[in-house]
Design a protein around this motif. Structure first.
Motif, PDB file in Angstrom:
ATOM      1  N   TYR A  92      36.915 -25.563  50.043  1.00 47.80           N
ATOM      2  CA  TYR A  92      38.419 -25.579  49.908  1.00 47.80           C
ATOM      3  C   TYR A  92      38.996 -26.758  48.831  1.00 47.80           C
ATOM      4  N   SER A  93      38.536 -27.717  48.794  1.00 52.28           N
ATOM      5  CA  SER A  93      38.963 -28.691  47.776  1.00 52.28           C
ATOM      6  C   SER A  93      38.198 -28.382  46.627  1.00 52.28           C
ATOM      7  N   ILE A  94      37.094 -27.757  46.476  1.00 56.11           N
ATOM      8  CA  ILE A  94      36.611 -27.348  45.080  1.00 56.11           C
ATOM      9  C   ILE A  94      37.590 -26.382  44.630  1.00 56.11           C
ATOM     10  N   GLY A  95      37.748 -25.220  45.207  1.00 55.95           N
ATOM     11  CA  GLY A  95      38.268 -24.052  44.759  1.00 55.95           C
ATOM     12  C   GLY A  95      39.958 -24.470  44.548  1.00 55.95           C
ATOM     13  N   SER A  96      40.602 -25.150  45.459  1.00 62.29           N
ATOM     14  CA  SER A  96      41.818 -25.608  45.098  1.00 62.29           C
ATOM     15  C   SER A  96      42.095 -26.330  43.780  1.00 62.29           C
ATOM     16  N   ASN A  97      41.240 -27.353  43.547  1.00 63.89           N
ATOM     17  CA  ASN A  97      41.108 -28.018  42.269  1.00 63.89           C
ATOM     18  C   ASN A  97      41.004 -26.940  41.000  1.00 63.89           C
ATOM     19  N   LEU A  98      39.699 -26.087  41.140  1.00 64.40           N
ATOM     20  CA  LEU A  98      39.618 -25.105  40.200  1.00 64.40           C
ATOM     21  C   LEU A  98      40.940 -24.442  39.814  1.00 64.40           C
ATOM     22  N   GLU A  99      41.658 -23.869  40.870  1.00 63.19           N
ATOM     23  CA  GLU A  99      42.916 -23.200  40.958  1.00 63.19           C
ATOM     24  C   GLU A  99      44.046 -24.111  40.073  1.00 63.19           C
ATOM     25  N   ARG A 100      43.934 -25.280  40.555  1.00 62.88           N
ATOM     26  CA  ARG A 100      45.204 -26.244  40.019  1.00 62.88           C
ATOM     27  C   ARG A 100      44.972 -26.373  38.408  1.00 62.88           C
ATOM     28  N   ILE A 101      43.654 -26.372  37.863  1.00 60.79           N
ATOM     29  CA  ILE A 101      43.417 -26.644  36.643  1.00 60.79           C
ATOM     30  C   ILE A 101      43.413 -25.075  35.686  1.00 60.79           C
ATOM     31  N   TRP A 102      42.903 -24.183  36.237  1.00 61.35           N
ATOM     32  CA  TRP A 102      42.791 -22.686  35.661  1.00 61.35           C
ATOM     33  C   TRP A 102      44.199 -22.388  35.720  1.00 61.35           C
ATOM     34  N   GLY A 103      44.715 -22.096  37.104  1.00 63.26           N
ATOM     35  CA  GLY A 103      45.983 -21.282  37.316  1.00 63.26           C
ATOM     36  C   GLY A 103      45.556 -20.466  38.292  1.00 63.26           C
ATOM     37  N   SER A 104      46.558 -19.694  38.920  1.00 61.75           N
ATOM     38  CA  SER A 104      46.091 -18.744  39.927  1.00 61.75           C
ATOM     39  C   SER A 104      45.633 -17.613  39.594  1.00 61.75           C
ATOM     40  N   PHE A 105      46.018 -16.959  38.293  1.00 63.67           N
ATOM     41  CA  PHE A 105      45.580 -15.738  37.745  1.00 63.67           C
ATOM     42  C   PHE A 105      43.938 -15.907  37.553  1.00 63.67           C
ATOM     43  N   ARG A 106      43.750 -16.990  36.619  1.00 61.08           N
ATOM     44  CA  ARG A 106      42.430 -17.016  36.443  1.00 61.08           C
ATOM     45  C   ARG A 106      41.284 -17.479  37.597  1.00 61.08           C
ATOM     46  N   PHE A 107      41.777 -18.214  38.507  1.00 64.65           N
ATOM     47  CA  PHE A 107      40.871 -18.512  39.460  1.00 64.65           C
ATOM     48  C   PHE A 107      40.650 -17.075  40.608  1.00 64.65           C
ATOM     49  N   THR A 108      41.783 -16.328  40.554  1.00 62.82           N
ATOM     50  CA  THR A 108      41.778 -15.038  41.276  1.00 62.82           C
ATOM     51  C   THR A 108      40.717 -14.054  40.466  1.00 62.82           C
ATOM     52  N   LEU A 109      40.819 -14.172  39.136  1.00 68.78           N
ATOM     53  CA  LEU A 109      40.009 -13.270  38.527  1.00 68.78           C
ATOM     54  C   LEU A 109      38.478 -13.576  38.673  1.00 68.78           C
ATOM     55  N   PHE A 110      38.385 -15.040  38.603  1.00 66.19           N
ATOM     56  CA  PHE A 110      37.052 -15.325  38.811  1.00 66.19           C
ATOM     57  C   PHE A 110      36.375 -14.949  40.196  1.00 66.19           C
ATOM     58  N   TYR A 111      36.912 -15.219  41.265  1.00 65.21           N
ATOM     59  CA  TYR A 111      36.662 -14.879  42.510  1.00 65.21           C
ATOM     60  C   TYR A 111      36.317 -13.536  42.759  1.00 65.21           C
ATOM     61  N   ILE A 112      37.474 -12.641  42.437  1.00 62.23           N
ATOM     62  CA  ILE A 112      37.522 -11.176  42.560  1.00 62.23           C
ATOM     63  C   ILE A 112      36.269 -10.629  41.896  1.00 62.23           C
ATOM     64  N   GLY A 113      36.117 -11.071  40.692  1.00 60.55           N
ATOM     65  CA  GLY A 113      34.933 -10.678  39.776  1.00 60.55           C
ATOM     66  C   GLY A 113      33.740 -10.874  40.444  1.00 60.55           C
ATOM     67  N   GLY A 114      33.615 -11.997  40.942  1.00 54.18           N
ATOM     68  CA  GLY A 114      32.379 -12.338  41.625  1.00 54.18           C
ATOM     69  C   GLY A 114      31.988 -11.305  42.973  1.00 54.18           C
TER      70      GLY A 114
END
Length: 299
Positions: A92-114
């Protein structure tokens, strides 16, 4: 502007803010299902394409409730719950920090893409085995459904995190501080070991899942090319915090800027400008005389 930036302008609505919160909740649901009825997930929710082709299309979505992470804890139920809680907190900490840096759209795209990678790989593996053994569709689908999960995707979040925050520290065994970039190296070595071991054992499905999770990272960062590096974004935020601390100290006693080469400050030479170097690893500030002539620091 890179491809993902263009997608974000057109499909910004696709973003799911605080996505990791929902990922953790889904995994908690999966753990509870396993505690109550261990076989329920595989009978009704797993990514079984034989069942999907016979109308149970909800499995394309419910397979994310996979209890694999919970089951892999081993030991007693109390031990498994402890490791699951620790896993949930860390990721949760790792994902939240990635979303904070990338933005919600990029993080969502990364996770849904996986997740899409997992679906496509499982479908291709099912069809390949169905061609080899056409009379065993139900058995093949069940076996694929038992093993298809987002476990490797969740683990690949750490690799992405280490690429963004290479100098972040983790306490191994709750005691030993280790930088993320070194843990990333260990992660890659372990993945390589899993791939080699699976190839020797003829387990090509696991190989495909591991490589798929890594390919998701490669594609994501490739399509992000042309945007200011995420590593640089992290450094910029870190330097912003340090700059504020310097301002506070400067109001009391010392100078606010100091050149890492000559040591001069704005009090010694008021005509000089001071800047941080984006190519140096760490927070190094230089005066205008040395900003473009210094040797970049590499840790």
């Amino acid at each position: 502007m890179n491809l993902i930036d263009k997608w974000e302008k057109k499909f910004g609505w696709f973003a799911v803010p605080n996505l990791m919160r929902y990922v953790v909740i889904i995994n908690v649901v999966g753990a509870m299902i396993y505690l109550i009825s261990p076989g329920f997930y595989f009978q009704y929710l797993s990514l079984d394409f034989y069942r999907i082709f016979h109308g149970e299309v909800w499995r394309l979505f419910t397979f994310v409730v996979s209890p694999y992470t919970y089951m892999s804890g081993g030991g007693s139920a109390v031990t498994s719950i402890f490791w699951f809680a620790l896993w949930a907190f860390v990721y949760y900490s790792i994902g939240s920090n990635l979303e904070r840096i990338w933005g919600s759209f990029r993080f969502t795209l990364f996770y849904i893409g996986g997740a899409v990678f997992v679906i496509v790989i499982t479908l291709l593996w099912y069809l390949f085995n169905l061609i080899l053994a056409p009379g065993y569709g139900a058995e093949i689908g069940f076996m694929c459904g038992m093993r298809a999960s987002l476990d490797y995707l969740n683990q690949s979040l750490f690799l992405a995190f280490a690429m963004v925050f290479p100098d972040a520290q983790f306490l191994v065994f709750f005691v030993i501080p280790v930088r993320a970039k070194w843990l990333c190296l260990v992660y890659i070595i372990l993945d390589g070991f899993i791939v080699i071991q699976s190839l020797m054992g003829g387990d090509f499905f696991t190989v495909a899942l591991v490589l798929g999770s890594l390919l998701n990272i490669v594609i994501f960062f490739l399509f992000s090319k042309g945007r200011p590096g995420v590593k640089g974004m992290y450094r910029q935020k870190k330097r912003s915090v340090e700059y504020k601390k310097k301002v506070q100290r400067a109001t009391t006693d010392g100078p606010m800027h100091r050149c890492a080469i000559c040591g001069r400050t704005e009090k010694d030479a008021p005509h000089l400008d001071f800047r941080y170097c984006s190519k140096c690893e760490g927070s190094y500030e230089y005066c205008s005389d040395h900003l473009f002539t210094h040797e970049h620091v590499r840790k």
